[in-house]
Design a protein around this motif. Structure first.
Motif, mmCIF file in Angstrom:
data_model
loop_
_atom_site.group_PDB
_atom_site.id
_atom_site.type_symbol
_atom_site.label_atom_id
_atom_site.label_comp_id
_atom_site.label_asym_id
_atom_site.label_seq_id
_atom_site.Cartn_x
_atom_site.Cartn_y
_atom_site.Cartn_z
ATOM 1 N N MET A 13 99.836 89.720 -16.478
ATOM 2 C CA MET A 13 100.640 88.618 -16.994
ATOM 3 C C MET A 13 99.966 87.315 -16.599
ATOM 4 S SD MET A 13 102.899 90.332 -18.318
ATOM 5 C CE MET A 13 103.392 92.020 -18.263
ATOM 6 N N GLY A 14 99.715 86.485 -17.584
ATOM 7 C CA GLY A 14 99.061 85.220 -17.263
ATOM 8 C C GLY A 14 99.648 84.101 -18.096
ATOM 9 N N THR A 15 99.011 82.943 -18.012
ATOM 10 C CA THR A 15 99.500 81.790 -18.765
ATOM 11 C C THR A 15 99.519 82.077 -20.258
ATOM 12 O OG1 THR A 15 97.302 81.056 -18.178
ATOM 13 C CG2 THR A 15 99.130 79.703 -17.421
ATOM 14 N N ALA A 16 98.518 82.838 -20.714
ATOM 15 C CA ALA A 16 98.404 83.091 -22.144
ATOM 16 C C ALA A 16 99.166 84.345 -22.552
ATOM 17 C CB ALA A 16 96.935 83.219 -22.526
ATOM 18 N N GLY A 17 100.140 84.752 -21.758
ATOM 19 C CA GLY A 17 100.889 85.961 -22.071
ATOM 20 C C GLY A 17 100.222 87.173 -21.459
ATOM 21 N N THR A 56 97.565 97.465 -7.646
ATOM 22 C CA THR A 56 97.289 96.448 -8.663
ATOM 23 C C THR A 56 97.853 95.109 -8.212
ATOM 24 O OG1 THR A 56 99.258 97.301 -9.736
ATOM 25 C CG2 THR A 56 97.159 97.928 -10.704
ATOM 26 N N PRO A 57 97.242 94.006 -8.679
ATOM 27 C CA PRO A 57 97.733 92.687 -8.272
ATOM 28 C C PRO A 57 99.187 92.464 -8.705
ATOM 29 C CG PRO A 57 95.947 92.502 -9.888
ATOM 30 C CD PRO A 57 96.065 93.921 -9.525
ATOM 31 N N GLU A 58 99.794 91.469 -8.088
ATOM 32 C CA GLU A 58 101.218 91.247 -8.285
ATOM 33 C C GLU A 58 101.598 91.000 -9.743
ATOM 34 O OE1 GLU A 58 103.916 88.305 -5.800
ATOM 35 O OE2 GLU A 58 103.109 90.065 -4.812
ATOM 36 N N ASN A 59 100.710 90.330 -10.472
ATOM 37 C CA ASN A 59 101.061 89.992 -11.852
ATOM 38 C C ASN A 59 100.640 91.083 -12.844
ATOM 39 O OD1 ASN A 59 98.375 89.499 -11.456
ATOM 40 N ND2 ASN A 59 98.302 87.790 -12.894
ATOM 41 N N ALA A 60 100.385 92.268 -12.336
ATOM 42 C CA ALA A 60 99.993 93.361 -13.230
ATOM 43 C C ALA A 60 101.182 94.278 -13.477
ATOM 44 C CB ALA A 60 98.851 94.155 -12.619
ATOM 45 N N ARG A 61 101.244 94.824 -14.689
ATOM 46 C CA ARG A 61 102.295 95.796 -14.993
ATOM 47 C C ARG A 61 101.626 97.103 -15.402
ATOM 48 N NH1 ARG A 61 105.985 93.190 -18.849
ATOM 49 N NH2 ARG A 61 106.535 91.918 -17.054
ATOM 50 N N VAL A 62 101.980 98.161 -14.716
ATOM 51 C CA VAL A 62 101.365 99.468 -14.961
ATOM 52 C C VAL A 62 102.353 100.319 -15.752
ATOM 53 C CG1 VAL A 62 100.409 101.531 -13.885
ATOM 54 C CG2 VAL A 62 100.088 99.298 -12.807
ATOM 55 N N SER A 63 101.882 100.925 -16.834
ATOM 56 C CA SER A 63 102.755 101.845 -17.566
ATOM 57 C C SER A 63 101.990 103.125 -17.868
ATOM 58 C CB SER A 63 103.256 101.181 -18.850
ATOM 59 O OG SER A 63 102.162 100.756 -19.630
ATOM 60 N N GLY A 64 102.697 104.111 -18.395
ATOM 61 C CA GLY A 64 102.094 105.421 -18.600
ATOM 62 C C GLY A 64 102.446 106.316 -17.430
ATOM 63 N N SER A 65 101.697 107.397 -17.285
ATOM 64 C CA SER A 65 102.057 108.357 -16.249
ATOM 65 C C SER A 65 100.871 108.704 -15.367
ATOM 66 C CB SER A 65 102.623 109.623 -16.926
ATOM 67 O OG SER A 65 102.453 110.731 -16.076
ATOM 68 N N ILE A 66 101.095 108.694 -14.060
ATOM 69 C CA ILE A 66 100.093 109.138 -13.092
ATOM 70 C C ILE A 66 100.752 110.236 -12.271
ATOM 71 C CG2 ILE A 66 98.638 108.487 -11.143
ATOM 72 C CD1 ILE A 66 98.887 105.570 -12.102
ATOM 73 N N MET B 1 104.527 90.075 -11.081
ATOM 74 C CA MET B 1 105.677 90.614 -11.770
ATOM 75 C C MET B 1 106.736 89.537 -11.970
ATOM 76 S SD MET B 1 105.729 94.336 -11.533
ATOM 77 C CE MET B 1 104.353 95.357 -11.054
ATOM 78 N N SER B 2 106.720 88.519 -11.111
ATOM 79 C CA SER B 2 107.755 87.498 -11.207
ATOM 80 C C SER B 2 107.407 86.504 -12.300
ATOM 81 C CB SER B 2 107.864 86.759 -9.869
ATOM 82 O OG SER B 2 106.658 86.079 -9.610
ATOM 83 N N ALA B 3 108.406 85.705 -12.656
ATOM 84 C CA ALA B 3 108.183 84.709 -13.690
ATOM 85 C C ALA B 3 107.198 83.651 -13.211
ATOM 86 C CB ALA B 3 109.510 84.059 -14.073
ATOM 87 N N GLY B 4 107.070 83.526 -11.887
ATOM 88 C CA GLY B 4 106.169 82.521 -11.342
ATOM 89 C C GLY B 4 104.740 82.711 -11.815
ATOM 90 N N GLY B 5 104.384 83.952 -12.074
ATOM 91 C CA GLY B 5 103.034 84.225 -12.533
ATOM 92 C C GLY B 5 102.792 83.711 -13.937
ATOM 93 N N LEU B 6 103.850 83.602 -14.703
ATOM 94 C CA LEU B 6 103.684 83.210 -16.107
ATOM 95 C C LEU B 6 103.507 81.713 -16.248
ATOM 96 C CD1 LEU B 6 106.343 85.458 -17.840
ATOM 97 C CD2 LEU B 6 103.875 85.516 -18.179
ATOM 98 N N TRP B 7 104.188 80.963 -15.409
ATOM 99 C CA TRP B 7 104.167 79.522 -15.575
ATOM 100 C C TRP B 7 103.333 78.886 -14.483
ATOM 101 C CZ3 TRP B 7 106.012 75.069 -13.018
ATOM 102 C CH2 TRP B 7 106.012 73.917 -13.821
ATOM 103 N N ARG B 8 102.118 78.534 -14.829
ATOM 104 C CA ARG B 8 101.273 77.892 -13.835
ATOM 105 C C ARG B 8 100.811 76.552 -14.393
ATOM 106 N NH1 ARG B 8 97.824 82.285 -11.970
ATOM 107 N NH2 ARG B 8 99.544 83.075 -10.751
ATOM 108 N N PRO B 9 101.410 75.465 -13.923
ATOM 109 C CA PRO B 9 101.077 74.164 -14.530
ATOM 110 C C PRO B 9 99.655 73.756 -14.166
ATOM 111 C CG PRO B 9 102.482 73.849 -12.615
ATOM 112 C CD PRO B 9 102.355 75.324 -12.803
ATOM 113 N N ARG B 10 99.010 73.110 -15.108
ATOM 114 C CA ARG B 10 97.681 72.587 -14.848
ATOM 115 C C ARG B 10 97.748 71.385 -13.909
ATOM 116 N NH1 ARG B 10 93.124 73.195 -18.154
ATOM 117 N NH2 ARG B 10 93.388 75.011 -19.458
ATOM 118 N N VAL B 11 98.714 70.483 -14.222
ATOM 119 C CA VAL B 11 98.870 69.289 -13.402
ATOM 120 C C VAL B 11 100.065 69.533 -12.501
ATOM 121 C CG1 VAL B 11 99.241 66.842 -13.427
ATOM 122 C CG2 VAL B 11 97.928 67.907 -15.251
ATOM 123 N N SER B 12 99.815 69.494 -11.202
ATOM 124 C CA SER B 12 100.849 69.881 -10.266
ATOM 125 C C SER B 12 101.871 68.769 -10.094
ATOM 126 C CB SER B 12 100.208 70.216 -8.924
ATOM 127 O OG SER B 12 99.514 69.081 -8.468
#
Lengths: 329, 279, 321
Positions: A13-17, A56-66, B1-12
Motif C-alpha cells: 500500500m502506497g501513495t499511489a494505491g 513482510t513490511p507493515e504496509n504490505a498485504r499478503v493473500s492466498g494460502s501458505i 496496514m494502517s491508513a497512515g501508510g496511504l497518506w504521506r504528505p510531500r510537504v509536512s
C-alpha cells in the motif's frame, strides 16, 4: 508436503494505491528438498521469502494460502508466527553485518532462539551455541562465540548466521542471497556448508538468488520470477537444459560463461526490468521478449503445465522447443 | 496496514507552520519600515501602562510607548542579527570546512580541534564576554554571535563534504582531471547545500534568541532602538503592575524561534533526496 | 605510435594507515599493494581478478593517479604520471578514463546528463559550448542512448542506463585506456549483457583498451586477452586469459576457477588446509589456505616467475600442471 503455497499475492500500500509485488505464487516444497528462487531486482523473490516468514513490511498485504506442516500461515496471529519463526522455519539474510546485532556477542545471538524456543538457560544455550559454531566449521568457535560481530570476517559472520538458523533444527531454512556479499571462494564454502547441513538433517531449503548459476549447482528445483510472477518452475537440470519460457532462456544466454570464447556477443535483453506501476495488462516481459506477439501485450500469460512439477507462464510456451531466438541486438 | 501508510504528505505540517511563522516575522519587519501605529520610541507619560484598546492594540509601556509599534520595529533587529550572524557563520564556516575536507591530514585535524576549542565555551557566555570587552551594541552582538557560528557551520560543512567526496562521482570528477576548486563548486556545494540551509535556518533561530538575551542584559541593542530583548528587560521593572508587557515580546521571540525551528525540520525532510525518492 | 606500452606499472607498493586503536599505540598498517608490476600493450585489454582485500581496487586508483603509491611508478605511453607537473597530468587524463562500479554513486544526482558526460571536456577547458553539446550527443549515441537524454537527470534512468551514461562520460575524450572497476557487478543479469557487449564494441570500434577489474572470472574472460590474479597485494599468476582459467598454475587461481558458479556443475570447494588458519608466515601469503603447501612455502615467499614451456608467470614453488 512440508510447504504448499498457492496463489500467494503481496500488495504494497502506497501513495499511489496498492501495488502488486507478488502475484499468483504457487509452489510446493517437500521435506529435504531444495528450491531455488531466481529473479532480478524487483522480481518479488525477496518479498515471497518474507511472506513465508510473516516478515513482510507493515504496509504490505499478503493473500492466498501458505500451508506449512499442514497449518495455514496466512492470517496467523503474530504470537503463533513468533513460535514458528526461528524454530520450525529459519531465515538467513544477505548481509550478516546488519542481521546480527552489533552490540551483542555472537554466541549470545546464536543462543537466543534456543532460549526462546527450547527454554534453555542462557548458560546452557551459550554452550550449545559454541557447539553450533563448531558445527558450521568456524575456526576457534570459543573465541567466535565471545566475539562481537565486527570482529568476524564476512564469511565468518555468515557462518554464525547459519549456526543461529539451524540451532533449533528447523524443517525449512530460507536463505535470501546468503552469499551475494561474499567473495566467490567464500561463497563456494558457504554453499557447500549449507548442502552438507541439509543432507545431514533433512531440512528443506529455499535459496533465493539473482544468480541462476548458484541455484543450478545447489538446488533440486527452481522457480524463475520476473516482475512478481513465477515465469517458469521445474527440476533444475530440466529447466536449464530445455527452458520453456523465453525469460529463462534469455537469462541463460545473457550471462558470460567461463570457458566461452572472448568477445562472443552475448544475447541481450533490451530495456530493463519494469517497475511495478509500469506493468500493463499483458505479460510483464512483453516488449523485452523476442517472441512477443499481439496477445502478449493484451492478455496475461497462462500457466502452461508440462508435467506435475514443470510449469511455464507464457503464451508461446508450447512452441518454445521449435522457436529460435535472434542472437544479439 | 494502517491508513497512515496511504497518506504521506510531500510537504509536512512543520514545513507549513514554520514557513507561515517565519513569513509573519519578515512581514512584521517589512511593515515597520513603512508604517507603525506610533513612532516606536515616542514617549507619552500621560498614557503610560495603558491597557489594550483600539488606540493602543497591545497597550503602552511604563513610558507610554506603544507596544505594538515596538514589537513591529523590534523584529528588524532580530532579523538583522539573524541574517548577518548566520551570514558570517556561513561564509567563514563553509570556507574552513571545505579547506579541512579537501586537504585532510593535519590541516583537517587543526581546523577541527580549533572548532572544538571554540565549542568548549558556552555560546552565550562567550558572547557576553566579547560584548562586555568590546562594548555593548548591535554590531558587536552580531559579530560575537557570528563568530560562534563559524565552527558549527565548519563542522557541518566538513562532515557533509567528506560524505560527498567519498562518493564515486567526486572520484570520477578527479579522474576526469578536475581540480579541487571546481569540484568544490560543481559537486560538493550543490550537494551539501540542503544540509547547510537546514542548519542556517536553525541557527537563525538561535541568533534571535541570543540577541534577545544580550539585549535583555543590556549588551545588545541600546535605547532608543526597539528590541524584543530590551522590551523584556524593561518589562521586568513593572512585572507586578503589567505582566502582559513581558508576555508580548516573550511570545514574539518564542513564536519566531519556534517557526524557524519548524521550518528547519520541515526543510530537512523536504530536501532529503532519499525521502523524496520514496514518495 | 610510440614503442612504449600503453600502461606500465612498476613495482607498486602501497600501505594504508589504519586508525589508532588507542591514543598511545602507533597507527596500524595494512599493506594493499606489495610490489605489483605489469604492462598493457595498446589494443590488448587486461583483466585483474581477486577477492576483496586483494588490492585490485587500490591498483585501479593508482594506475589513474587518483592515489599515490608509497613507491613504484606508473607510466602511460612512457610518461611517468607521478613525475609530471600538475597541469600536464591533468591534460594527460584525457587519454585515461575510469568507469566505476556503482551506477548510482558515480553520477552527481544534482547535475543533468549533459553536464555529467561533458565533465572530462570541461576539465580540459577544451571545446566551446556548441562543440561540447555535439560531442555529448555523439557520446550518448555511441553507448546506445538518445541525444535528447542529455537534458535529463540521473534519477530518470535505470541502473543499466546509468552505467551507459558513465561509459559515455569516460569515452568523450576518446581515451586510449579505460580502467573499469567492477563495471557490471551492480547490474541485473539481463542488463549486464548489454554493458559487456558495449565494452566489446568499444574495443573493436573505438580502439579502447580496458584494464578491467572484477571478481567475476566470466566477465573478465569475456573482455580481456590477458589476466592477472591478485592475492593480498601481489600478482600470483598472470597470462593469457583462456589458458590461465583453463589450466591454472597457481593453487589460488584454481580455487577461484572452481568456486565460480556455472550451469554445468556445482561449485567446487578447494580442500581446506586444516590447522593453518590465520597462520602468519614469512613465506607465501597463500600458504595458510593452500592445500598443496609444503614446508618450503611456509618459509620462503616465491617470486613471480616464467613457467617453463607456458606463456605464463606464476608465484608458486610448486605450480600445478
Amino acid at each position: 508436503m512440508l510447504l504448499e503455497v498457492s496463489n500467494l499475492a503481496v500488495d504494497l500500500m502506497g501513495t499511489a494505491g496498492a501495488q502488486r509485488i507478488v502475484s499468483g505464487g504457487t509452489f510446493a516444497l517437500d521435506e529435504g528438498e531444495s528450491l531455488g528462487v531466481v529473479g532480478e531486482s524487483g522480481s518479488g523473490k525477496t518479498m515471497t521469502a518474507l511472506a513465508l516468514m510473516g516478515l513482510t513490511p507493515e504496509n504490505a498485504r499478503v493473500s492466498g494460502s501458505i500451508r506449512f506442516e499442514g497449518r495455514e500461515l496466512t492470517g496467523l496471529r503474530e504470537e503463533a508466527m513468533l513460535a514458528l519463526r526461528g524454530d520450525r522455519i529459519a531465515m538467513i539474510f544477505q548481509e550478516p553485518m546488519t542481521a546480527l546485532n552489533p552490540l551483542h556477542r555472537v554466541g549470545a545471538q546464536v543462543a537466543e532462539p534456543l532460549v526462546l524456543h527450547r527454554g534453555m538457560t542462557r548458560e546452557a544455550a551459550f554452550d550449545r551455541a559454541v557447539q553450533l559454531l563448531d558445527h558450521v566449521r568456524l575456526a576457534d568457535p570459543e573465541r567466535a562465540a565471545r566475539a562481537y560481530p565486527f570482529a568476524l570476517s564476512g564469511g565468518e559472520r555468515q557462518r554464525a548466521m547459519i549456526a543461529m538458523a539451524i540451532g533449533c533444527s528447523p524443517r525449512l531454512v530460507i536463505a535470501d542471497e546468503p552469499t551475494t556479499a561474499l567473495d566467490v571462494t567464500v561463497q563456494a564454502r558457504i554453499l557447500a556448508l549449507i548442502d552438507g547441513l541439509r543432507a545431514e538433517s533433512g531440512m528443506a531449503l529455499m535459496l533465493v538468488s539473482h544468480d541462476l548459476a548458484v541455484v543450478a549447482g545447489h538446488c533440486d528445483r527452481v522457480i524463475v520470477m520476473y516482475a512478481g510472477l513465477i515465469m517458469e518452475s521445474g527440476p533444475v537440470e530440466v529447466v536449464l537444459r530445455e527452458p520453456k519460457n523465453p525469460y529463462t532462456r534469455a537469462l541463460l544466454e545473457a550471462r558470460p560463461q567461463p570457458g566461452a570464447s572472448r568477445g562472443r556477443r552475448l544475447r541481450t535483453i533490451p530495456g530493463s526490468p519494469p517497475i511495478h506501476h509500469e506493468i500493463g495488462a499483458g505479460c510483464p516481459f512483453a516488449g523485452r521478449c523476442d517472441l512477443t506477439i499481439d496477445i502478449c501485450r493484451t492478455t496475461p500469460p497462462p500457466e502452461v503445465r508440462f508435467s506435475a512439477d514443470r510449469l511455464s507462464r507464457c503464451h508461446r510456451a508450447r512452441e518454445m522447443g521449435s522457436l529460435n531466438m535472434r542472437t544479439g541486438a | 496496514m494502517s491508513a497512515g501508510g496511504l497518506w504521506r504528505p510531500r510537504v509536512s505540517f512543520s514545513l507549513w507552520a514554520g514557513a507561515i511563522l517565519a513569513l509573519m516575522l519578515l512581514l512584521a519587519a517589512a511593515v515597520s519600515f513603512v508604517w507603525t501605529p506610533y513612532p516606536p520610541a515616542a514617549i507619552d507619560i500621560p498614557h503610560k501602562l495603558a491597557s489594550p484598546s483600539l488606540a493602543h492594540l497591545f497597550g503602552t509601556d511604563d513610558l507610554g510607548r506603544d507596544v505594538a509599534s515596538q514589537l513591529l520595529t523590534g523584529s528588524r533587529i532580530s532579523i538583522l542579527v539573524g541574517l548577518v550572524a548566520v551570514g558570517i557563520g556561513l561564509v567563514f564556516g563553509i570556507v574552513l570546512g571545505l579547506i579541512a575536507s579537501f586537504s585532510g591530514g593535519w590541516i583537517e585535524d587543526a581546523v577541527m580541534r580549533l572548532s572544538d576549542f571554540v565549542f568548549a565555551f558556552p555560546a552565550l557566555l562567550s558572547a557576553i564576554m566579547l560584548t562586555s570587552t568590546y562594548g555593548p551594541g548591535v554590531i558587536n552582538a552580531i559579530i560575537a554571535i557570528g563568530v560562534l557560528y563559524v565552527p558549527i557551520i565548519a563542522k557541518v560543512t566538513r562532515a557533509t563534504a567528506n560524505g560527498v567526496l567519498a562518493r564515486e562521482y567526486a572520484l570520477a570528477a578527479r579522474a576526469a582531471g578536475r581540480g579541487p576548486l571546481s569540484i568544490a563548486f560543481d559537486h560538493v556545494l550543490p550537494n551539501i547545500a540542503p544540509a547547510l540551509i537546514v542548519q542556517a535556518t536553525i541557527q537563525f533561530a538561535g541568533a534571535i534568541l541570543a540577541e534577545a538575551a544580550l539585549s535583555y542584559l543590556g549588551l545588545g541593542a541600546q535605547p532608543p532602538q526597539a528590541s524584543w530583548g530590551r522590551m523584556l528587560a524593561e518589562a521586568q521593572n513593572v512585572l507586578y503592575n503589567a505582566p502582559s508587557l513581558a508576555i508580548y515580546p516573550g511570545a514574539a521571540i518564542a513564536l519566531s524561534v519556534l517557526g524557524l525551528n519548524l521550518l528547519g525540520d520541515g526543510l530537512r525532510d523536504a530536501l532529503d533526496p532519499k525521502l523524496k525518492a520514496r514518495s | 605510435m610510440s614503442e612504449a606500452p600503453l600502461l606500465e606499472v612498476v613495482d607498486l607498493v602501497k600501505t594504508y594507515r589504519l586508525p589508532r586503536t588507542s591514543p598511545f599505540t602507533p597507527h596500524g598498517r595494512r599493506p594493499a599493494l606489495a610490489g605489483v608490476s605489469f604492462s598493457i600493450v595498446a589494443g590488448h585489454s587486461s583483466g585483474i581478478v581477486g577477492e576483496s582485500g586483494s588490492g585490485k581496487s587500490t591498483l585501479a586508483r593508482i594506475a589513474l593517479a587518483l592515489d599515490k603509491p608509497d613507491s613504484g611508478a606508473v607510466r602511460l605511453e612512457g610518461r611517468s604520471l607521478f613525475d609530471l607537473p600538475h597541469h600536464e597530468l591533468r591534460a594527460l587524463r584525457a587519454h585515461m578514463q575510469m568507469i566505476f562500479q556503482d551506477p548510482y554513486g558515480s553520477l552527481d544526482p544534482r547535475q543533468r546528463v549533459e553536464r555529467i558526460v561533458a565533465e572530462p571536456l570541461a576539465a580540459l577547458g577544451a571545446a566551446g559550448r556548441a562543440e561540447r553539446s555535439a560531442r555529448v550527443a555523439a557520446s550518448l549515441e555511441a553507448v546506445g542512448l538518445r541525444a535528447s537524454d542529455a537534458s535529463k537527470y540521473p534519477h530518470e534512468f535505470s541502473g543499466g542506463q546509468r552505467q551507459r551514461i558513465a561509459i559515455a562520460r569516460a569515452l568523450i575524450t576518446r581515451p586510449k585506456l579505460v580502467v573499469a572497476d567492477e563495471p557490471v557487478s551492480a547490474l541485473d543479469v539481463s542488463v549486464q549483457a548489454q554493458a559487456l557487449n558495449l565494452m566489446s564494441d568499444l574495443q573493436q570500434q573505438a580502439g579502447v583498451t580496458f584494464l578491467l577489474i572484477s571478481h567475476d572470472l566470466a566477465v573478465v574472460a569475456h573482455i580481456c586477452e590477458t589476466t592477472a590474479v591478485m592475492y593480498r597485494g601481489r600478482i600470483v599468476e598472470i597470462g593469457p586469459t583462456e589458458e590461465l582459467f583453463g589450466a591454472p598454475a597457481h593453487p589460488y587461481t584454481r580455487e577461484l576457477v572452481d568456486a565460480t558458479p556455472r550451469f554445468d556443475r556445482p561449485t567446487r570447494v578447494a580442500p581446506a588446509a586444516e590447522g593453518r588458519n590465520g597462520l602468519e608466515t614469512t613465506g607465501c601469503p597463500y600458504a595458510a589456505r593452500c592445500a598443496f603447501a609444503q614446508s618450503r612455502c611456509l618459509k620462503e615467499a616465491p617470486d613471480l616467475e616464467d613457467l617453463a614451456g607456458r606463456a605464463r608467470r606464476a608465484a608458486c614453488w610448486f605450480p600445478l600442471t
